[in-house]
Design an enzyme around this catalytic site. Structure first.
Site, PDB file in Angstrom:
ATOM      1  N   TYR A  80      -1.548  -8.610   8.975  1.00  0.00           N
ATOM      2  CA  TYR A  80      -1.269  -7.535   9.929  1.00  0.00           C
ATOM      3  C   TYR A  80       0.241  -7.313   9.982  1.00  0.00           C
ATOM      4  O   TYR A  80       1.021  -8.246  10.182  1.00  0.00           O
ATOM      5  CB  TYR A  80      -1.780  -7.885  11.327  1.00  0.00           C
ATOM      6  CG  TYR A  80      -1.352  -6.854  12.352  1.00  0.00           C
ATOM      7  CD1 TYR A  80      -1.953  -5.610  12.396  1.00  0.00           C
ATOM      8  CD2 TYR A  80      -0.308  -7.129  13.240  1.00  0.00           C
ATOM      9  CE1 TYR A  80      -1.543  -4.647  13.307  1.00  0.00           C
ATOM     10  CE2 TYR A  80       0.098  -6.174  14.158  1.00  0.00           C
ATOM     11  CZ  TYR A  80      -0.520  -4.932  14.183  1.00  0.00           C
ATOM     12  OH  TYR A  80      -0.102  -3.982  15.084  1.00  0.00           O
ATOM     13  N   LEU A  81       0.641  -6.063   9.787  1.00  0.00           N
ATOM     14  CA  LEU A  81       2.059  -5.706   9.824  1.00  0.00           C
ATOM     15  C   LEU A  81       2.377  -5.051  11.163  1.00  0.00           C
ATOM     16  O   LEU A  81       1.904  -3.943  11.437  1.00  0.00           O
ATOM     17  CB  LEU A  81       2.393  -4.741   8.685  1.00  0.00           C
ATOM     18  CG  LEU A  81       2.190  -5.267   7.264  1.00  0.00           C
ATOM     19  CD1 LEU A  81       2.483  -4.169   6.247  1.00  0.00           C
ATOM     20  CD2 LEU A  81       3.048  -6.494   6.999  1.00  0.00           C
ATOM     21  N   ASP A 172      -2.306   7.625  -3.757  1.00  0.00           N
ATOM     22  CA  ASP A 172      -2.925   8.306  -2.606  1.00  0.00           C
ATOM     23  C   ASP A 172      -1.952   8.244  -1.433  1.00  0.00           C
ATOM     24  O   ASP A 172      -2.278   7.771  -0.348  1.00  0.00           O
ATOM     25  CB  ASP A 172      -4.252   7.642  -2.251  1.00  0.00           C
ATOM     26  CG  ASP A 172      -5.054   8.432  -1.215  1.00  0.00           C
ATOM     27  OD1 ASP A 172      -4.727   9.622  -0.975  1.00  0.00           O
ATOM     28  OD2 ASP A 172      -6.009   7.876  -0.644  1.00  0.00           O
TER      29      ASP A 172
END
Length: 262
Positions: A80-81, A172
């Site tokens: 998790y950033l 993307d």
């Protein structure tokens, strides 16, 4: 399956409750302590392994990405950033460095754009590579919804696209796949392949795009030749076909404009 079950499969300790995060239109994403857990019902086989391989490919080329703790057909467990300061100049520097890299050839492993499967391909002429690997599968999938635009799309790739040299791409790169973390910008959820940088830049201009602060910094570091600038609408057709496929005929107007601008 829930995030706790995937963490147990990965033999990772769930620290705290699962907090839903924004995950785009495909996956459900949760924060569980230090982890981001990504799940999708009915995901096509190979979707999450392809994402993990794309993250590893970007990391190997100097791009900040979340660490992968576990990958399976059921989902991913990522680092998790936390949210950090917005820094468009740092993003420009990271992408310019990535796009300046030169690989031996154009290549792509079998992968996905969203959940749409794309074939593997290796080497050859860039225009042919891009059309056969990226455009043609989506063109076939959307032909019946294009209202006669199909032949116009095909005709776009009878003219050669400019070729600066094979470069690694995120594939993307819309704003939802960017995270400004405390250590600097990081990229998420790639559709990695080796192609021409115009593919990434075209996606970054669609649907509101990235701010001028980014473009000023990027152009200063890696100027855009006029022929690459002119080719961006033809690269954007790839992503617009994907939006027709996923979201319907409301994207025919932007597709028509991209064809006209090409």
């Amino acid at each position: 399956m829930g995030p706790g079950e995937l963490l147990r499969q990965a033999r990772l300790e769930a620290k705290g409750p699962a907090q839903p995060l924004h995950g785009g239109g495909i996956a459900r994403v949760y924060r569980v302590g230090p982890y981001a857990v990504k799940l999708a019902e009915g995901a096509p086989p190979g979707l999450f392994p392809a994402e993990a391989k794309g993250l590893a490919a970007l990391a190997a080329r100097g791009v900040r990405v979340p660490r992968v703790f576990h990958v399976g057909e059921e989902g991913l467990v990522l680092e998790y950033l936390p949210e950090g300061p917005t820094d468009w100049e740092a993003l420009a520097g990271m992408l310019a460095q990535l796009h300046r890299r030169r690989e031996a050839r154009y290549w792509a492993e079998p992968g996905f754009l969203g959940t749409f499967p794309l074939p593997g391909r290796e080497g050859g002429d860039w225009t042919e590579f891009f059309f056969l690997r990226c455009v043609e599968p989506l063109l076939e999938a959307t032909w019946g919804r294009l209202g006669g635009l199909g032949p116009r799309v095909e005709a776009l790739y009878r003219r050669p696209l400019p070729a600066e040299g094979p470069a690694p791409l995120h594939g993307d790169l819309w704003h939802g796949n960017l995270r400004f973390a405390p250590e600097g910008p990081a990229l998420l959820d790639p559709s990695f392949f080796v192609g021409e940088r115009g593919v990434d830049l075209a996606m970054m201009r669609l649907f509101g795009g990235f701010p001028q602060a980014f473009w000023r910094a990027y152009r200063a570091l890696y100027p855009l030749p006029e022929e690459v600038e002119r080719a961006l609408p033809r690269y954007g057709v790839y992503y617009l076909l994907a939006h027709v496929h996923f979201f319907g005929e409301g994207y025919l107007g932007p597709l028509w404009k991209a064809i006209s601008d090409s």
